[in-house]
Design an enzyme around this catalytic site. Structure first.
Site, PDB file in Angstrom:
ATOM      1  N   PRO A  88       0.818  -1.225   0.000  1.00  0.00           N
ATOM      2  CA  PRO A  88       0.000   0.000   0.000  1.00  0.00           C
ATOM      3  C   PRO A  88       0.850   1.272   0.000  1.00  0.00           C
ATOM      4  CG  PRO A  88      -0.455  -1.359   1.956  1.00  0.00           C
ATOM      5  CD  PRO A  88       0.602  -2.072   1.172  1.00  0.00           C
ATOM      6  N   GLU A 115       2.751  -8.023   8.948  1.00  0.00           N
ATOM      7  CA  GLU A 115       2.829  -6.575   9.190  1.00  0.00           C
ATOM      8  C   GLU A 115       3.720  -5.889   8.164  1.00  0.00           C
ATOM      9  OE1 GLU A 115       0.394  -7.727  11.525  1.00  0.00           O
ATOM     10  OE2 GLU A 115       0.711  -5.582  11.712  1.00  0.00           O
ATOM     11  N   ARG A 153      -3.861  -8.903 -20.442  1.00  0.00           N
ATOM     12  CA  ARG A 153      -4.898  -8.652 -21.450  1.00  0.00           C
ATOM     13  C   ARG A 153      -4.457  -7.632 -22.507  1.00  0.00           C
ATOM     14  NH1 ARG A 153      -7.751  -4.338 -20.907  1.00  0.00           N
ATOM     15  NH2 ARG A 153      -9.709  -5.083 -21.791  1.00  0.00           N
ATOM     16  N   ASP A 168     -11.113   0.226 -24.098  1.00  0.00           N
ATOM     17  CA  ASP A 168     -11.341   0.132 -22.666  1.00  0.00           C
ATOM     18  C   ASP A 168     -11.711   1.442 -22.018  1.00  0.00           C
ATOM     19  OD1 ASP A 168     -10.621  -2.427 -22.504  1.00  0.00           O
ATOM     20  OD2 ASP A 168      -8.556  -2.032 -21.906  1.00  0.00           O
TER      21      ASP A 168
HETATM   22  N1  ADE Z   1      -0.812  -5.161   0.149  1.00  0.00           N
HETATM   23  C1  ADE Z   1      -1.779  -4.870   1.048  1.00  0.00           C
HETATM   24  N2  ADE Z   1      -2.595  -3.901   0.596  1.00  0.00           N
HETATM   25  C2  ADE Z   1      -2.135  -3.568  -0.651  1.00  0.00           C
HETATM   26  C3  ADE Z   1      -2.537  -2.639  -1.638  1.00  0.00           C
HETATM   27  N3  ADE Z   1      -3.585  -1.818  -1.454  1.00  0.00           N
HETATM   28  N4  ADE Z   1      -1.835  -2.576  -2.787  1.00  0.00           N
HETATM   29  C4  ADE Z   1      -0.769  -3.373  -2.968  1.00  0.00           C
HETATM   30  N5  ADE Z   1      -0.330  -4.265  -2.082  1.00  0.00           N
HETATM   31  C5  ADE Z   1      -1.002  -4.368  -0.926  1.00  0.00           C
END
Ligand code: ADE
Length: 251
Positions: A88, A115, A153, A168
């Site tokens: 994230p 974590e 794709r 797309d």
């Molecule tokens: N791992 C956990 N959440 C994630 C996300 N939103 N994007 C990429 N990898 C992740």
């Protein structure tokens, strides 16, 4: 193109790769998917892949050695291709990035869990960090599949319609127009007459208008990137004017 995915849970990834369009693409050797279990490179008796964080605190951290060993063993030292960490904290994945990645002959992806993972993996092994959105999942497996799907794709020959990626949503910075198929009436809900008129010019014009209207209503910021004709800009101005007239008059 070849994808190497490094994970502690290959069983979460494999079924998706073995279904539908991705399965057909790999059977036709347009793409190769290789999923590796990081645990296979843990050298201790119990194949431990995580440990407590230095400095204390809750949770576990993925250990550095099995990740390095697995990636280097499979893609070489130093790795012969980009090594993407799904996290994230990465840059937000977009259609444009999918096109860039589709130009690579090979990609390695690390799906993190728990974590987090030892920072030295980011510092000395990973070449790019990608997030699929501003929310936190339990691991990088679904994000890895999202990248694989979006990139595969785009590869030549994968989709039946070679123009499909150009049509797309997002390809042109516009959202797609609505689609309908038979029956012409369902529970009293019909299909726009224009789509049944057989007049292709009218159909195309209607679709383009719908696409513009949807983008304007739902994702107006995308319109900045779209290449529009003067007539299309006038149509958008007209939508904005209509909206303004609907607004309650200010005191
Ligand atoms: N791992 C956990 N959440 C994630 C996300 N939103 N994007 C990429 N990898 C992740």
């Amino acid at each position: 193109m070849r994808f190497d995915v490094f994970t502690l849970f290959p069983e979460t990834i494999e079924p998706y790769l073995q279904s539908s369009i991705l399965k057909r693409a790999s059977e036709r050797e347009l793409v190769e998917f290789c999923v590796h279990n990081i645990r296979d490179w843990a050298t201790d008796k119990h194949h431990v892949t995580d440990d407590e964080p230095y400095g204390g605190g809750g949770g576990m951290v993925m250990k550095v050695e099995p990740i390095f060993a697995s990636v280097e063993d499979v893609v070489g030292t130093p790795p012969a291709c980009p090594v993407i960490l799904l996290t994230p904290q990465g840059r937000l994945f977009t259609q444009e990035m999918a096109h860039e990645l589709a130009a690579q002959p090979r990609l390695a992806m690390i799906a993190g869990r728990y974590e987090g993972l030892d920072e030295r993996v980011r510092q000395h092994l990973v070449t790019d960090e990608i997030s699929i959105g501003d929310y936190v999942l339990t691991g990088g497996e679904i994000p890895a599949l999202v990248l694989i799907d979006a990139v595969t794709r785009l590869l030549p020959g994968v989709l039946g319609d070679p123009d499909a990626p150009q049509k797309d949503s997002h390809a042109e910075s516009l959202l797609e127009h609505p689609h309908y198929t038979r029956p012409a009436e369902f529970r009293g809900w019909g299909v726009p007459d224009v789509l049944r008129s057989g007049d292709h010019a009218r159909v195309n014009r209607w679709r383009r208008e719908q696409s513009l209207r949807r983008t304007w209503e739902r994702r107006p910021e995308l319109l900045k990137e779209a290449s529009l004709t003067a007539e299309e800009r006038a149509y958008l101005a007209h939508l904005a004017q209509d909206e303004e007239q609907k607004m309650p008059k200010k005191l």
